[in-house]
Write an enzyme that holds these catalytic residues in place. Structure first.
Site, PDB file in Angstrom:
ATOM      1  N   GLY A  87      -8.782 -57.251 -35.607  1.00  0.00           N
ATOM      2  CA  GLY A  87      -8.141 -57.149 -37.103  1.00  0.00           C
ATOM      3  C   GLY A  87      -8.790 -56.412 -37.809  1.00  0.00           C
ATOM      4  O   GLY A  87      -9.988 -56.211 -38.136  1.00  0.00           O
ATOM      5  N   ARG A  88      -7.983 -56.121 -39.237  1.00  0.00           N
ATOM      6  CA  ARG A  88      -8.543 -55.545 -40.171  1.00  0.00           C
ATOM      7  C   ARG A  88      -9.717 -56.723 -40.686  1.00  0.00           C
ATOM      8  O   ARG A  88      -9.423 -57.864 -40.793  1.00  0.00           O
ATOM      9  CB  ARG A  88      -7.555 -55.334 -41.228  1.00  0.00           C
ATOM     10  CG  ARG A  88      -7.956 -54.530 -42.372  1.00  0.00           C
ATOM     11  CD  ARG A  88      -6.731 -54.199 -43.392  1.00  0.00           C
ATOM     12  NE  ARG A  88      -7.057 -53.504 -44.801  1.00  0.00           N
ATOM     13  CZ  ARG A  88      -7.389 -54.094 -45.785  1.00  0.00           C
ATOM     14  NH1 ARG A  88      -7.677 -55.352 -45.793  1.00  0.00           N
ATOM     15  NH2 ARG A  88      -7.810 -53.289 -46.865  1.00  0.00           N
ATOM     16  N   ASP A  89     -10.755 -56.233 -41.097  1.00  0.00           N
ATOM     17  CA  ASP A  89     -11.810 -57.025 -41.910  1.00  0.00           C
ATOM     18  C   ASP A  89     -12.007 -58.461 -40.794  1.00  0.00           C
ATOM     19  O   ASP A  89     -12.107 -59.547 -41.370  1.00  0.00           O
ATOM     20  CB  ASP A  89     -11.574 -57.753 -43.321  1.00  0.00           C
ATOM     21  CG  ASP A  89     -12.670 -58.301 -44.007  1.00  0.00           C
ATOM     22  OD1 ASP A  89     -13.811 -57.767 -43.619  1.00  0.00           O
ATOM     23  OD2 ASP A  89     -12.530 -59.060 -44.871  1.00  0.00           O
ATOM     24  N   HIS A  90     -12.014 -58.228 -39.626  1.00  0.00           N
ATOM     25  CA  HIS A  90     -12.161 -59.297 -38.621  1.00  0.00           C
ATOM     26  C   HIS A  90     -13.567 -60.260 -39.033  1.00  0.00           C
ATOM     27  O   HIS A  90     -14.498 -59.646 -39.274  1.00  0.00           O
ATOM     28  CB  HIS A  90     -12.423 -58.726 -37.104  1.00  0.00           C
ATOM     29  CG  HIS A  90     -12.643 -59.699 -36.131  1.00  0.00           C
ATOM     30  ND1 HIS A  90     -11.430 -60.172 -35.406  1.00  0.00           N
ATOM     31  CD2 HIS A  90     -13.381 -60.403 -35.805  1.00  0.00           C
ATOM     32  CE1 HIS A  90     -11.724 -60.935 -34.631  1.00  0.00           C
ATOM     33  NE2 HIS A  90     -13.060 -61.209 -34.802  1.00  0.00           N
ATOM     34  N   ALA A  91     -13.219 -61.337 -39.145  1.00  0.00           N
ATOM     35  CA  ALA A  91     -14.320 -62.588 -39.223  1.00  0.00           C
ATOM     36  C   ALA A  91     -15.188 -62.115 -40.714  1.00  0.00           C
ATOM     37  O   ALA A  91     -16.178 -62.413 -40.871  1.00  0.00           O
ATOM     38  CB  ALA A  91     -15.467 -62.541 -38.348  1.00  0.00           C
ATOM     39  N   GLN A 148      -8.171 -63.746 -31.380  1.00  0.00           N
ATOM     40  CA  GLN A 148      -8.782 -64.623 -32.225  1.00  0.00           C
ATOM     41  C   GLN A 148      -8.211 -65.221 -33.432  1.00  0.00           C
ATOM     42  O   GLN A 148      -7.686 -64.330 -34.241  1.00  0.00           O
ATOM     43  CB  GLN A 148     -10.262 -64.101 -32.391  1.00  0.00           C
ATOM     44  CG  GLN A 148     -10.931 -64.427 -33.858  1.00  0.00           C
ATOM     45  CD  GLN A 148     -11.824 -65.806 -33.700  1.00  0.00           C
ATOM     46  OE1 GLN A 148     -12.432 -65.654 -32.618  1.00  0.00           O
ATOM     47  NE2 GLN A 148     -12.207 -66.152 -34.757  1.00  0.00           N
ATOM     48  N   THR A 149      -8.345 -66.385 -33.805  1.00  0.00           N
ATOM     49  CA  THR A 149      -7.705 -66.760 -35.153  1.00  0.00           C
ATOM     50  C   THR A 149      -8.449 -68.141 -35.719  1.00  0.00           C
ATOM     51  O   THR A 149      -8.680 -68.773 -34.887  1.00  0.00           O
ATOM     52  CB  THR A 149      -6.257 -66.897 -35.221  1.00  0.00           C
ATOM     53  OG1 THR A 149      -5.622 -67.405 -36.456  1.00  0.00           O
ATOM     54  CG2 THR A 149      -5.637 -67.979 -34.236  1.00  0.00           C
ATOM     55  N   ARG A 150      -8.371 -68.209 -36.927  1.00  0.00           N
ATOM     56  CA  ARG A 150      -8.946 -69.446 -37.872  1.00  0.00           C
ATOM     57  C   ARG A 150      -7.657 -69.852 -38.708  1.00  0.00           C
ATOM     58  O   ARG A 150      -7.892 -70.888 -39.420  1.00  0.00           O
ATOM     59  CB  ARG A 150     -10.109 -69.357 -38.402  1.00  0.00           C
ATOM     60  CG  ARG A 150     -10.247 -68.060 -39.438  1.00  0.00           C
ATOM     61  CD  ARG A 150     -11.411 -68.051 -40.286  1.00  0.00           C
ATOM     62  NE  ARG A 150     -11.200 -68.148 -41.697  1.00  0.00           N
ATOM     63  CZ  ARG A 150     -10.973 -67.061 -42.275  1.00  0.00           C
ATOM     64  NH1 ARG A 150     -10.751 -65.950 -41.911  1.00  0.00           N
ATOM     65  NH2 ARG A 150     -10.946 -67.216 -43.579  1.00  0.00           N
ATOM     66  N   HIS A 156       2.109 -62.153 -36.486  1.00  0.00           N
ATOM     67  CA  HIS A 156       1.029 -62.367 -35.542  1.00  0.00           C
ATOM     68  C   HIS A 156       1.869 -62.462 -34.155  1.00  0.00           C
ATOM     69  O   HIS A 156       1.293 -62.020 -33.126  1.00  0.00           O
ATOM     70  CB  HIS A 156       0.281 -63.798 -35.919  1.00  0.00           C
ATOM     71  CG  HIS A 156      -0.629 -63.714 -37.027  1.00  0.00           C
ATOM     72  ND1 HIS A 156      -0.540 -64.735 -38.136  1.00  0.00           N
ATOM     73  CD2 HIS A 156      -1.536 -63.001 -37.580  1.00  0.00           C
ATOM     74  CE1 HIS A 156      -1.352 -64.646 -38.750  1.00  0.00           C
ATOM     75  NE2 HIS A 156      -2.071 -63.438 -38.488  1.00  0.00           N
ATOM     76  N   HIS A 205       1.994 -66.841 -37.756  1.00  0.00           N
ATOM     77  CA  HIS A 205       3.159 -66.689 -38.404  1.00  0.00           C
ATOM     78  C   HIS A 205       3.814 -65.527 -37.638  1.00  0.00           C
ATOM     79  O   HIS A 205       3.260 -65.054 -36.538  1.00  0.00           O
ATOM     80  CB  HIS A 205       3.344 -66.492 -39.910  1.00  0.00           C
ATOM     81  CG  HIS A 205       2.383 -65.344 -40.464  1.00  0.00           C
ATOM     82  ND1 HIS A 205       2.919 -64.063 -40.170  1.00  0.00           N
ATOM     83  CD2 HIS A 205       1.426 -65.198 -40.991  1.00  0.00           C
ATOM     84  CE1 HIS A 205       1.861 -63.256 -40.725  1.00  0.00           C
ATOM     85  NE2 HIS A 205       0.939 -64.071 -41.233  1.00  0.00           N
TER      86      HIS A 205
END
Length: 363
Positions: free
Chosen positions: A291-295, A197-199, A206, A203
């Site tokens: 991930g860390r602090d996802h969303a 998931q990404t917004r 990732h 790089h």
């Protein structure tokens, strides 16, 4: 065995699109109905409702489902679901509608996309939504600010009949519905698929973490970026998708795939991580990177974080067995200058010089 990797959430992949014959009947009848022009967030929600991305939902939530989701992270029938999906409308429209009526739902150009069969008409409790779903009433949180300043007081609940999907003229080959993506996986012979998931633009770090995750899981990689509404200040999705397309060429052949997700993010942190996992399960994925602090939306104006760095991982870990999709914790990758390599930060010796770049710095 059907053509998907795992069973959709709730046991069935919902498809709310009607036949051409029924669509013509709906369009003809809609001349006598009230009509609502959908907001950008509602357009995103509608698309994922119609295609099954939000399975098992069959429409916008009624009050019983809303209250249950806010209070318990479950629909009224006890199915796990963490985020309210509501259709807020103006009081002017609400005065024209009663339970049992049908309302035409249109895009910003007036094109009819769906019909909602109204079984509930209720005053939306915005403070409850903010407090329980987002864990705060602080309007520094973009999700809370949206509730208070960009939503209406009244919500309509009811089942949907889809006439046509919202039109997209950008990257049409990358816009795969859950059913289409499941068929893609089956055709490609993918038995395990891990979703990323990404917004943000991706790089090198990732790339390294997704490559390592797929290799360790013996899975294929789905890069599944959000191209609906994200956080204010994010880069436009046109730029981001070109970045993903460029990066995709560097993965080993036939190991990774790019598809776009028309989701309106809420930035709801832990609850949103569970929601993202449910959506990826509906798209046929077996694993989901968190991930860390996802969303999470970051910090408030005083520098206090809205969520703990690993709250999202902990909440999803509690529910992953019930969901049937495995969480893959995001391991922060750093550049080890002396070795000219990217490595997980927890595997690098303390006295070794490392370099990293945040998403904010990259933007």
């Amino acid at each position: 065995m059907t053509d998907h990797l795992i069973e959709p959430h709730g046991g069935e992949l919902v498809d709310l699109m009607v036949s051409e014959e029924r669509a013509e009947e709906i369009k003809e009848a809609s001349r006598d109905w009230a009509s609502w022009d959908l907001t950008p967030r509602q357009l995103c929600d509608l698309e994922l409702l119609l295609t099954g991305g939000f399975s098992p939902l069959r429409g916008f939530m009624n009050r019983a489902d809303f209250d249950s989701v806010c209070d318990h992270m479950r629909l009224a029938d006890d199915t796990l679901w963490p985020i309210p999906i509501t259709l807020d409308v103006t009081e002017e429209l609400a005065e024209q509608v009663s339970k049992g009526d049908v309302v035409a739902l249109r895009d910003e150009e007036g094109v009819m996309l769906a019909a909602i069969h109204v079984d509930d008409l209720w005053e939306h409790d915005r403070e409850k939504d903010a407090e329980l779903v987002y864990g705060t009433r602080n309007e520094d949180h973009p999700g809370v600010a949206h509730i208070y300043h960009r939503t209406n007081n009244i919500s309509l609940g009811g089942r949907l009949e889809g006439v046509q999907l919202p039109s997209h003229y950008d990257f049409p080959s990358l816009r795969r519905t859950p059913a289409q993506l499941r068929r893609d996986f089956a055709r490609l012979g993918w038995r395990n698929a891990v979703a990323f998931q990404t917004r943000n633009p991706m790089h090198r770090a990732h790339y390294e973490l997704t490559l390592r995750a797929a290799r360790d899981l013996e899975a294929n990689l789905l890069i599944h970026p959000v191209v609906g509404m994200t956080q204010p200040g994010d880069l436009d999705h046109y730029t981001r998708v070109r970045c993903y397309q460029e990066l995709l060429r560097h993965y080993p052949k036939h190991t990774a795939k790019l598809a776009l997700l028309p989701l309106a993010m809420r930035m709801a942190g832990p609850r949103e991580a569970v929601w993202h996992a449910i959506i990826r399960k509906n798209y046929g994925c077996t694993h989901f990177i968190v991930g860390r602090d996802h969303a999470g939306p970051g910090n408030d104006r005083d520098g206090n974080p809205f969520y703990g760095p690993y709250d999202a991982q902990e909440l999803l870990r509690e529910h992953q067995e019930e969901l049937g999709i495995e969480m893959v914790p995001f391991k922060m990758m750093v550049y080890v200058e002396d070795r000219d390599s990217y490595e997980p930060i927890d595997e690098v010796e303390e006295d070794v010089r490392t370099l990293s770049i945040s998403g904010t710095e990259l933007r």
